[in-house]
Enzyme design. Sequence first.
Site, PDB file in Angstrom:
ATOM      1  N   ASN A  35       0.851  -1.198   0.000  1.00 24.76           N
ATOM      2  CA  ASN A  35       0.000   0.000   0.000  1.00 24.76           C
ATOM      3  C   ASN A  35       0.885   1.247   0.000  1.00 24.76           C
ATOM      4  O   ASN A  35       0.591   2.230   0.680  1.00 24.76           O
ATOM      5  CB  ASN A  35      -0.916  -0.039   1.229  1.00 24.76           C
ATOM      6  CG  ASN A  35      -2.013   0.993   1.164  1.00 24.76           C
ATOM      7  OD1 ASN A  35      -2.399   1.435   0.070  1.00 24.76           O
ATOM      8  ND2 ASN A  35      -2.511   1.414   2.312  1.00 24.76           N
ATOM      9  N   SER A 124      -4.169   2.588  17.705  1.00 26.01           N
ATOM     10  CA  SER A 124      -5.205   3.496  17.184  1.00 26.01           C
ATOM     11  C   SER A 124      -6.236   3.770  18.259  1.00 26.01           C
ATOM     12  O   SER A 124      -6.504   2.912  19.123  1.00 26.01           O
ATOM     13  CB  SER A 124      -5.879   2.817  15.994  1.00 26.01           C
ATOM     14  OG  SER A 124      -7.094   3.455  15.680  1.00 26.01           O
ATOM     15  N   TYR A 147     -10.448  -4.892  11.857  1.00 26.56           N
ATOM     16  CA  TYR A 147      -9.260  -4.033  11.917  1.00 26.56           C
ATOM     17  C   TYR A 147      -8.998  -3.593  13.360  1.00 26.56           C
ATOM     18  O   TYR A 147      -7.882  -3.695  13.872  1.00 26.56           O
ATOM     19  CB  TYR A 147      -9.446  -2.809  11.013  1.00 26.56           C
ATOM     20  CG  TYR A 147      -8.560  -1.660  11.398  1.00 26.56           C
ATOM     21  CD1 TYR A 147      -7.201  -1.689  11.126  1.00 26.56           C
ATOM     22  CD2 TYR A 147      -9.076  -0.553  12.092  1.00 26.56           C
ATOM     23  CE1 TYR A 147      -6.373  -0.646  11.522  1.00 26.56           C
ATOM     24  CE2 TYR A 147      -8.258   0.486  12.487  1.00 26.56           C
ATOM     25  CZ  TYR A 147      -6.912   0.437  12.206  1.00 26.56           C
ATOM     26  OH  TYR A 147      -6.099   1.461  12.612  1.00 26.56           O
ATOM     27  N   LYS A 151      -5.813  -4.414  16.341  1.00 19.81           N
ATOM     28  CA  LYS A 151      -5.054  -3.474  17.180  1.00 19.81           C
ATOM     29  C   LYS A 151      -5.185  -3.853  18.656  1.00 19.81           C
ATOM     30  O   LYS A 151      -4.206  -3.862  19.401  1.00 19.81           O
ATOM     31  CB  LYS A 151      -5.520  -2.037  16.946  1.00 19.81           C
ATOM     32  CG  LYS A 151      -5.218  -1.499  15.550  1.00 19.81           C
ATOM     33  CD  LYS A 151      -3.716  -1.384  15.280  1.00 19.81           C
ATOM     34  CE  LYS A 151      -3.413  -0.816  13.911  1.00 19.81           C
ATOM     35  NZ  LYS A 151      -2.001  -0.912  13.528  1.00 19.81           N
ATOM     36  N   PHE A 176      -5.145   9.257  16.932  1.00 19.16           N
ATOM     37  CA  PHE A 176      -6.502   9.684  16.604  1.00 19.16           C
ATOM     38  C   PHE A 176      -6.575   9.823  15.063  1.00 19.16           C
ATOM     39  O   PHE A 176      -6.259   8.854  14.381  1.00 19.16           O
ATOM     40  CB  PHE A 176      -6.910  10.882  17.469  1.00 19.16           C
ATOM     41  CG  PHE A 176      -7.305  10.356  18.841  1.00 19.16           C
ATOM     42  CD1 PHE A 176      -6.328   9.884  19.720  1.00 19.16           C
ATOM     43  CD2 PHE A 176      -8.628  10.208  19.199  1.00 19.16           C
ATOM     44  CE1 PHE A 176      -6.684   9.292  20.944  1.00 19.16           C
ATOM     45  CE2 PHE A 176      -8.986   9.633  20.420  1.00 19.16           C
ATOM     46  CZ  PHE A 176      -8.013   9.179  21.280  1.00 19.16           C
ATOM     47  N   ASN A 177      -6.967  10.924  14.480  1.00 20.99           N
ATOM     48  CA  ASN A 177      -7.170  10.930  13.015  1.00 20.99           C
ATOM     49  C   ASN A 177      -6.045  11.695  12.307  1.00 20.99           C
ATOM     50  O   ASN A 177      -6.114  12.920  12.208  1.00 20.99           O
ATOM     51  CB  ASN A 177      -8.528  11.546  12.683  1.00 20.99           C
ATOM     52  CG  ASN A 177      -9.690  10.641  13.080  1.00 20.99           C
ATOM     53  OD1 ASN A 177      -9.820  10.279  14.252  1.00 20.99           O
ATOM     54  ND2 ASN A 177     -10.509  10.263  12.128  1.00 20.99           N
TER      55      ASN A 177
HETATM   56  N1  UFG Z   1     -16.955  11.040   6.759  1.00 20.64           N
HETATM   57  C1  UFG Z   1     -17.868  11.590   5.870  1.00 20.64           C
HETATM   58  N2  UFG Z   1     -17.705  11.362   4.541  1.00 20.64           N
HETATM   59  C2  UFG Z   1     -16.656  10.622   4.042  1.00 20.64           C
HETATM   60  C3  UFG Z   1     -15.721  10.066   4.966  1.00 20.64           C
HETATM   61  C4  UFG Z   1     -15.906  10.291   6.311  1.00 20.64           C
HETATM   62  O1  UFG Z   1     -18.816  12.263   6.274  1.00 20.64           O
HETATM   63  O2  UFG Z   1     -16.558  10.457   2.814  1.00 20.64           O
HETATM   64  C5  UFG Z   1     -17.097  11.308   8.193  1.00 20.64           C
HETATM   65  C6  UFG Z   1     -17.272  10.081   9.070  1.00 20.64           C
HETATM   66  O3  UFG Z   1     -18.636   9.735   9.151  1.00 20.64           O
HETATM   67  C7  UFG Z   1     -16.674  10.554  10.397  1.00 20.64           C
HETATM   68  C8  UFG Z   1     -15.571  11.503   9.973  1.00 20.64           C
HETATM   69  O4  UFG Z   1     -15.903  11.901   8.639  1.00 20.64           O
HETATM   70  O5  UFG Z   1     -17.640  11.273  11.126  1.00 20.64           O
HETATM   71  C9  UFG Z   1     -14.188  10.897   9.983  1.00 20.64           C
HETATM   72  O6  UFG Z   1     -14.185   9.696   9.213  1.00 20.64           O
HETATM   73  P1  UFG Z   1     -12.834   8.965   8.782  1.00 20.64           P
HETATM   74  O7  UFG Z   1     -13.214   7.792   7.946  1.00 20.64           O
HETATM   75  O8  UFG Z   1     -11.895   9.959   8.195  1.00 20.64           O
HETATM   76  O9  UFG Z   1     -12.194   8.512  10.164  1.00 20.64           O
HETATM   77  P2  UFG Z   1     -12.774   7.548  11.315  1.00 20.64           P
HETATM   78  O10 UFG Z   1     -12.768   8.366  12.558  1.00 20.64           O
HETATM   79  O11 UFG Z   1     -14.030   6.901  10.928  1.00 20.64           O
HETATM   80  O12 UFG Z   1     -11.693   6.403  11.349  1.00 20.64           O
HETATM   81  C10 UFG Z   1     -10.380   6.673  11.764  1.00 20.64           C
HETATM   82  C11 UFG Z   1      -9.409   5.727  11.085  1.00 20.64           C
HETATM   83  C12 UFG Z   1      -9.613   4.329  11.545  1.00 20.64           C
HETATM   84  C13 UFG Z   1      -9.622   4.230  13.021  1.00 20.64           C
HETATM   85  C14 UFG Z   1     -10.518   5.248  13.647  1.00 20.64           C
HETATM   86  C15 UFG Z   1     -10.226   5.300  15.111  1.00 20.64           C
HETATM   87  O13 UFG Z   1      -9.583   5.770   9.687  1.00 20.64           O
HETATM   88  O14 UFG Z   1      -8.514   3.564  11.087  1.00 20.64           O
HETATM   89  O15 UFG Z   1     -10.279   6.550  13.137  1.00 20.64           O
HETATM   90  O16 UFG Z   1     -11.308   5.479  15.856  1.00 20.64           O
HETATM   91  F1  UFG Z   1     -10.044   3.025  13.387  1.00 20.64           F
END
Ligand code: UFG
Length: 338
Positions: A35, A124, A147, A151, A176-177
């Site tokens: 990746n 994570s 996933y 972790k 976090f993000n």
């Molecule tokens: N979101 C949208 N549209 C999109 C993508 C995301 O509205 O196209 C929203 C999601 O609903 C969420 C926020 O944007 O509210 C963040 O979403 P992400 O997918 O960017 O991140 P997540 O918090 O869902 O996930 C991330 C990592 C995971 C990890 C998690 C830890 O990608 O690997 O944080 O809690 F598991």
Amino acid sequence: MRVLVSGGAGYIGSHTVIQLIAAGHDVLIVDNFANAKPTVVNRLEAITGRHLPVQAFDLRDVDKTEHLFAHEQLDAVIHFAGFKAVGESVEKPLEYYENNLGTTFSLVRAMRRHGVAKLVFSSSATVYGTDQESATEDRPTSATNPYGWTKVMQEQILRDVAVADPTMRIALLRYFNPVGAHESGTIGEDPTGIPNNLMPFIAQVAVGRREKLRVFGDDYDTPDGTGVRDYIHVEDLAAGHVAALARLARTDDPISTWNLGTGTGTSVLELLHAFERAVGRELPYEVVERRAGDIATSYADPSRAQAELGWVAKKSIDDMCADQWRWQSQNPEGYPDA
Ligand code: UFG
């Protein structure tokens, strides 16, 4: 220290390599390029002005891993390598468990055989399960998808290893993000296919690769109804790894856990609007159904990392968007293949 960086060509790994070099460490990258693109390494060499040794193999290969440890003098390992897409993990659970746990088994076995004690592990916030508001490190761990379980399991395996061998010095870093990119705009996140994560999706809308952002739900119990997350600049995150490595050299604790986040939540619409400021124009979006498995709010309590690592995230949401946009606009299609 001479540091083996597994997954060193990936998004967080590549940014950490730059800061390790800047802090005076030597690195050896191991990546199977599942990746990541090999061109990342050329760009890292341009930024650091150094030749960076790279070994391209899968760390689940026990013989190759053993051979590497037998021939290289290493002081520490930072283990980034792993699959990380939540949705894909639901489709392919066995691949996720095999890959993520398998690399850790192989690496830690080789470390113990060759007396390498210091390990920084990419964990994570996902290990906090559905309870991610103002999360502190002592909160119980759980997961909501394969996933996340990989972790949780890897953390548990490493805790057990630390009990069995108290000479180990292990850091579990709960990210976090992560968003943003190196300020040069030459390295950044380059997701394969349609981005799962918010920030790269917005960036691809801005550059014209996607028509519009789909906001997954605006009826959450948050100030504007959209999901709230703790976005952290990848440069701050990389600095957290360097700080953790320094701490492992002076702690007596076999294992430590630190959140790496800013402590501040930002909603989907707030991030979109910040990105619009960076780009200088409005970006199209529509509100759609909630995404399965999402929680309303996630943000760190980063006070332990601040107290024990002397580390704090410095960059603002506007910095994150400006740097992400520089990377995306200079590399609209991501990294070239060769
Ligand atoms: N979101 C949208 N549209 C999109 C993508 C995301 O509205 O196209 C929203 C999601 O609903 C969420 C926020 O944007 O509210 C963040 O979403 P992400 O997918 O960017 O991140 P997540 O918090 O869902 O996930 C991330 C990592 C995971 C990890 C998690 C830890 O990608 O690997 O944080 O809690 F598991």
